[in-house]
Design a protein around this motif. Structure first.
Motif, short mmCIF file in Angstrom:
data_model
loop_
_atom_site.label_atom_id
_atom_site.label_comp_id
_atom_site.label_asym_id
_atom_site.label_seq_id
_atom_site.Cartn_x
_atom_site.Cartn_y
_atom_site.Cartn_z
N HIS A 55 41.99 39.11 51.42
CA HIS A 55 41.31 38.41 52.50
C HIS A 55 40.61 39.38 53.46
CE1 HIS A 55 45.25 39.53 54.05
NE2 HIS A 55 44.73 39.50 55.25
N THR A 79 37.02 40.50 50.77
CA THR A 79 37.02 39.72 49.53
C THR A 79 36.03 40.27 48.52
OG1 THR A 79 37.49 37.85 50.96
CG2 THR A 79 37.05 37.37 48.68
N ALA A 80 34.90 40.77 48.99
CA ALA A 80 33.89 41.30 48.08
C ALA A 80 34.45 42.52 47.33
CB ALA A 80 32.63 41.68 48.84
N PHE A 136 37.07 41.41 44.83
CA PHE A 136 36.42 40.84 43.65
C PHE A 136 35.90 41.96 42.75
CE2 PHE A 136 34.23 37.86 41.08
CZ PHE A 136 32.94 38.29 40.88
N THR A 181 37.43 42.58 38.96
CA THR A 181 36.58 42.48 37.78
C THR A 181 36.47 43.83 37.07
OG1 THR A 181 34.62 42.74 39.20
CG2 THR A 181 35.23 40.50 38.58
N ILE A 211 27.06 36.47 43.86
CA ILE A 211 27.22 37.69 43.08
C ILE A 211 27.90 37.35 41.76
CG2 ILE A 211 28.34 39.97 43.01
CD1 ILE A 211 28.16 39.89 46.12
N THR A 248 29.42 38.61 38.01
CA THR A 248 29.93 39.73 37.21
C THR A 248 30.37 39.18 35.86
OG1 THR A 248 30.71 40.96 39.13
CG2 THR A 248 31.68 41.53 37.04
N VAL A 275 32.39 39.80 32.40
CA VAL A 275 33.44 40.59 31.76
C VAL A 275 33.71 39.95 30.41
CG1 VAL A 275 35.80 41.46 31.91
CG2 VAL A 275 34.46 41.16 33.99
N SER A 281 32.34 35.75 36.22
CA SER A 281 33.02 35.42 37.47
C SER A 281 32.01 35.53 38.59
CB SER A 281 34.19 36.38 37.73
OG SER A 281 35.19 36.22 36.77
N TYR A 293 31.18 35.53 42.87
CA TYR A 293 31.68 35.70 44.23
C TYR A 293 30.61 35.21 45.20
CZ TYR A 293 32.92 37.91 48.61
OH TYR A 293 33.22 38.14 49.93
N PRO A 300 29.65 35.37 48.91
CA PRO A 300 29.98 36.06 50.15
C PRO A 300 29.93 35.16 51.38
CG PRO A 300 27.86 36.81 49.30
CD PRO A 300 28.45 35.92 48.27
N GLU A 332 33.32 33.43 50.82
CA GLU A 332 34.35 34.36 50.34
C GLU A 332 35.19 33.74 49.23
OE1 GLU A 332 36.39 35.77 53.90
OE2 GLU A 332 35.08 37.50 53.90
N VAL A 367 35.89 32.96 45.16
CA VAL A 367 35.68 33.50 43.82
C VAL A 367 35.83 32.37 42.81
CG1 VAL A 367 36.59 35.06 42.05
CG2 VAL A 367 36.51 35.80 44.44
#
Lengths: 267, 86
Positions: A227, A230-231, A234, A238, B9, B11, B13, B18, B20, B22, B25, B27
Motif C-alpha cells: 500500500h 503500489t506501483a 506491482f 511481476t 500499466i 505487464t 508474464v 496483469s 496496474y 495508478p 492503485e 491491480v
C-alpha cells in the motif's frame, strides 16, 4: 540505571535495547545474534527498555520511552514478546517490498512460501531447514529494488504442535529458535526468488505447477507494505513472477511435505 | 469496445497480462482468456467479434466462451480500465 545496551538492526531499522539487568540482554543477543549492530557509528532509530518491576509479584516490562509496550512474568517471556515487537516494527518500516512468506534456499534456488499466520509456513520452513535447506526467513520475503532477496533469518517461533510434529520436544506455548539452531542460515544473498510456492492443506503432500499470474496475485495479497507504493509492488511482483516458477503445494504431515519439497527443489 | 485507458500499466508474464491502474492503485491479474480479450479490446471490435475470434483460436463453439468473454469485458469496464467516451 541501565546494565547495558544491545544495538540490533533488522531490515534497515536500528534499535537500541537497554535493560536494568544483563540477563534479558544476554537472552536477546542469543536470539538476535546475526542482527547485532557492530558498527558503533550507526545511531538507533528506536530505543526499547527492558525493566524489572521488582515488586512482590514478579513482572517484567518492555517500554518504548514512557509507553508500556508489553509485560511478562519472566525475562524469557518478555524477550519472546520483544522479538515480536522488533519484527513488527522492522517490517512496517522496510522498503520497498515485503511479503508474508517463509523463504529457504536450496543450492542456487530460493523458494518462497507466501502464506498467512497459521497456514503452516513456519513449520514447513523449520522442517526444511532441519533437512538441510538454508534458512532465510520464516516471516518475510523481502525484496530489494532489483528483486534480489534480502534474507531475514529472524528467530523461528514454533508452537507446541509444530515442535511435536518436527520431533523438537513438547512443552507449552511458543518457543523461539535462534538462527542456526535448526540448521544453516544466511544473512546475505545475491539471488532472486526462483520458485513461489502457494500452500493449501490436504490429505497427501502434492506439488503442481501454476501459471505466473498465481504468483503475482499471491505476492500482492500477502504483502505487508504494498500500500505504500503500489506501483513498485506491482513491478516487483511481476518481475518475480516472470523469473520464478509457480507451484501449488498441498501440505499435510510436515515431515512428508518437507521430503517432497526437498526432493523436488534439490534436484 | 475499448481501447485500454491510457493511464493503465500493462505487464505480460508468460501468456497472461496483469494490469496496474495508478489512479485507483488497483491491480488486475488475468488468466489466459481474459488476457486475450484484453489484447483484442482495441476499440475496433465488438464483443461478438471478439467472441468469434477467440472461438476460432481456441477451436470451440462461440457459445462456450461468450459468458467468460462478457465477464472479462464487464470487469474491465467496472474497474475503469477501458477508455470511456465523454
Amino acid at each position: 540505571m541501565w546494565a547495558g545496551t544491545l544495538p540490533v538492526r533488522l531490515l534497515g531499522t536500528t534499535f537500541a535495547l537497554t535493560g536494568d539487568s544483563q540477563e534479558p540482554l544476554d537472552l536477546a543477543e542469543a536470539l538476535l545474534g546475526p542482527f547485532v549492530e557492530r558498527d558503533a557509528r550507526v545511531p538507533p532509530s528506536r530505543t526499547l527498555q527492558l525493566v524489572d518491576e521488582r515488586e512482590t509479584t514478579r513482572r517484567v516490562h518492555l517500554f518504548r520511552g514512557e509507553c508500556l509496550e508489553t509485560s511478562a512474568t519472566t525475562w524469557q517471556g518478555i524477550v519472546t514478546k520483544l522479538v515480536a515487537v522488533l519484527n513488527r516494527e522492522a517490517l512496517y518500516r522496510c522498503r520497498p517490498f515485503a511479503v508474508h512468506a517463509g523463504v529457504v534456499a536450496m543450492g542456487e534456488r530460493v523458494v518462497a512460501f507466501p502464506a498467512e499466520s497459521g497456514d503452516g509456513k513456519s513449520t514447513l520452513v523449520a522442517g526444511l531447514t532441519m533437512a538441510g535447506a538454508t534458512y532465510l526467513s520464516d516471516e518475510a520475503l523481502v525484496l530489494d529494488r532489483d528483486g534480489t532477496v534480502v534474507p531475514y533469518p529472524k528467530p523461528s517461533a514454533l508452537d507446541e504442535w509444530s515442535r511435536r510434529a518436527l520431533g523438537l520436544g513438547g512443552g507449552d506455548g511458543e518457543v523461539l529458535f535462534a538462527p542456526g539452531e535448526l540448521g544453516p542460515f544466511e544473512i546475505e544473498r545475491t539471488s532472486r526468488p526462483s520458485d513461489v510456492v502457494l500452500m493449501e492443506r490436504g490429505d497427501e503432500p502434492d506439488l503442481t505447477s501454476l501459471p505466473p499470474s498465481a504468483a503475482i496475485a499471491a505476492l500482492l495479497q500477502h504483502s505487508f507494505n504494498q500500500h505504500r507504493n503500489t506501483a513498485e509492488a506491482f513491478r516487483l511482483a511481476t518481475t518475480v513472477a516472470a523469473m520464478a516458477r509457480t507451484w501449488r503445494l498441498t501440505v499435510s504431515d510436515p515431515i512428508e511435505t518437507g521430503k517432497l519439497v526437498m526432493d523436488e527443489f534439490s534436484s | 469496445m475499448g481501447p485500454p485507458a491510457s493511464h493503465v500499466i500493462e505487464t505480460e508474464v508468460g501468456d497472461e497480462i496483469s494490469l496496474y491502474d495508478p489512479k485507483t492503485e488497483q491491480v488486475t491479474v488475468m488468466n489466459v482468456v481474459a488476457s486475450d480479450v484484453w489484447r483484442l479490446a482495441d476499440g475496433t471490435l465488438t464483443l461478438e467479434a471478439i467472441v468469434d475470434l477467440l472461438a476460432t483460436a481456441y477451436s470451440v463453439d462461440p457459445k462456450d466462451i461468450r459468458s467468460e468473454v462478457a465477464t472479462a469485458v464487464e470487469t474491465f469496464r467496472l474497474a475503469g480500465l477501458l477508455h470511456e467516451e465523454p
